[in-house]
Design a protein around this motif. Structure first.
Motif, PDB file in Angstrom:
ATOM      1  N   GLU A   1       0.804  -1.229   0.000  1.00  0.00           N
ATOM      2  CA  GLU A   1       0.000   0.000   0.000  1.00  0.00           C
ATOM      3  C   GLU A   1       0.835   1.277   0.000  1.00  0.00           C
ATOM      4  OE1 GLU A   1      -2.579  -0.579   3.380  1.00  0.00           O
ATOM      5  OE2 GLU A   1      -4.013  -1.742   2.199  1.00  0.00           O
ATOM      6  N   GLY A   2       2.149   1.122   0.163  1.00  0.00           N
ATOM      7  CA  GLY A   2       3.017   2.305   0.172  1.00  0.00           C
ATOM      8  C   GLY A   2       3.325   2.745  -1.247  1.00  0.00           C
ATOM      9  N   PRO A   3       4.081   3.829  -1.369  1.00  0.00           N
ATOM     10  CA  PRO A   3       4.474   4.279  -2.708  1.00  0.00           C
ATOM     11  C   PRO A   3       5.487   3.326  -3.323  1.00  0.00           C
ATOM     12  CG  PRO A   3       5.548   5.594  -1.017  1.00  0.00           C
ATOM     13  CD  PRO A   3       4.614   4.672  -0.303  1.00  0.00           C
ATOM     14  N   LEU A   4       5.544   3.328  -4.642  1.00  0.00           N
ATOM     15  CA  LEU A   4       6.589   2.599  -5.365  1.00  0.00           C
ATOM     16  C   LEU A   4       7.890   3.346  -5.118  1.00  0.00           C
ATOM     17  CD1 LEU A   4       7.338   0.459  -7.572  1.00  0.00           C
ATOM     18  CD2 LEU A   4       6.879   2.244  -9.236  1.00  0.00           C
ATOM     19  N   ALA A   5       8.806   2.724  -4.376  1.00  0.00           N
ATOM     20  CA  ALA A   5      10.002   3.459  -3.980  1.00  0.00           C
ATOM     21  C   ALA A   5      11.119   2.490  -3.624  1.00  0.00           C
ATOM     22  CB  ALA A   5       9.686   4.332  -2.762  1.00  0.00           C
TER      23      ALA A   5
ATOM     24  N   CYS B   1      11.662   0.763  -0.233  1.00  0.00           N
ATOM     25  CA  CYS B   1      11.008  -0.526   0.023  1.00  0.00           C
ATOM     26  C   CYS B   1      11.081  -1.346  -1.273  1.00  0.00           C
ATOM     27  CB  CYS B   1       9.554  -0.344   0.446  1.00  0.00           C
ATOM     28  SG  CYS B   1       8.734  -1.945   0.705  1.00  0.00           S
TER      29      CYS B   1
ATOM     30  N   SER C   1       8.164  -2.986  -3.037  1.00  0.00           N
ATOM     31  CA  SER C   1       7.096  -2.186  -3.653  1.00  0.00           C
ATOM     32  C   SER C   1       7.149  -2.289  -5.176  1.00  0.00           C
ATOM     33  CB  SER C   1       7.163  -0.721  -3.211  1.00  0.00           C
ATOM     34  OG  SER C   1       8.326  -0.096  -3.713  1.00  0.00           O
TER      35      SER C   1
ATOM     36  N   GLN D   1       4.434  -3.875  -7.352  1.00  0.00           N
ATOM     37  CA  GLN D   1       3.231  -3.157  -7.820  1.00  0.00           C
ATOM     38  C   GLN D   1       3.220  -2.966  -9.343  1.00  0.00           C
ATOM     39  OE1 GLN D   1       2.760   0.496  -5.570  1.00  0.00           O
ATOM     40  NE2 GLN D   1       3.278  -0.523  -3.663  1.00  0.00           N
TER      41      GLN D   1
END
Ligand code: GLP
Length: 259
Positions: free
Chosen positions: A210-214, A217, A220, A223
């Motif tokens: 659920e976090g940003p594509l970054a 992490c 991520s 996604q």
């Protein structure tokens, strides 16, 4: 990305084994195997299905995600040894069908490039099992790994060395360096199966899903992939904001769709 919240680690293992079995029964499958404690229940489940319901791996090939640099394949904590002990020696893979990175390679960069070629020559990975580190790493792609990275040498964070110290006599025995498939490499597998159990993984799962594509992490990056199944137990799901939505959607999914 499909998020499936299951009541227990045993249910996660069963569902993961179902997904893998589907590929293995369909024909010569290329499996991407992870080490660490997360997939152990899945491997147990697959071993039982091999023994009790004729699930055969004789046509399958497997590629490991990563390896410690400086540990010979025969070292009990090398991922070559771990995967043999925990899974592949207990089923019927053909000789030479389980591939891993050579942590003792004189030229780690050449080893990494050759590994990419071996995966491509096998036709790519059909289904890749993934665990997640508490810092969101997949394979050994630590935070700030390029989201487009290929197989290469990496330095472990102190956190990961600490997390993995339980497999070694002392924390200082955990190697500093590793070879790992890159995030771009992992992303070429046709189906990604991310597993997580326990409260220690809840923050990493929330950031990945659920976090940003970054790059902070690495998980991520999933996604961006068109076919990802995230199997989590209640504890690992506990920090997801949209749990109700995931449960509702999965409960109404037609059985014919599979995972
Ligand atoms: C390890 C492995 C990963 C694994 C992750 C989580 O360092 N390189 O492939 O998914 O960290 O480990 P565990 O499953 O033991 O929690």
């Amino acid at each position: 990305m499909e998020i499936v919240i299951l009541p227990s680690p045993a249910e996660v293992a069963r569902k993961a084994a179902d997904a893998i079995e589907q590929y293995v029964r369909r024909g010569p499958a290329v499996l991407g195997l992870a080490t660490g404690s997360t997939p152990l229940g899945t491997y147990q489940e697959l071993i039982e299905r091999h023994r009790n319901s004729g699930l055969g791996f004789g046509q399958a090939q497997a590629f490991l995600l990563d390896e410690y640099v400086g540990l010979p394949a025969a070292h009990p904590q090398s991922y070559h040894s771990v995967i043999r002990d925990e899974f592949t020696d207990s089923v019927d893979f053909a000789a030479g069908a389980v591939h891993g990175l050579d942590g003792m390679a004189q030229d780690p960069q050449a080893e990494a490039a050759q590994y990419e070629e071996r995966i491509a020559a096998a036709g790519g990975v059909d289904i890749q099992i993934l665990g997640i580190g508490t810092d969101g790493h997949v394979g050994f792609n630590e935070p700030m790994s390029s989201l487009a990275s290929r197989t290469r040498i990496k330095t472990l964070t102190r956190q990961t060395r600490k997390d993995n110290a339980r497999f070694f006599d002392r924390e200082q025995d955990v190697p500093d360096h590793v070879l790992t498939q890159g995030l771009g490499t992992i992303g070429q597998a046709r189906h990604l199966l991310l597993l997580a159990m326990g409260a220690a993984k809840a923050d990493a799962i929330a950031a990945a899903v659920e976090g940003p594509l970054a790059a902070i992490c690495p998980a991520s990056v999933l996604q961006l992939h068109p076919h990802v199944t995230v199997l989590v137990d209640e504890a690992a799901a506990s920090k997801l904001t949209h749990q109700d939505y995931y449960r509702d959607t999965f409960s109404r999914k037609p059985a014919w769709q599979g995972l």
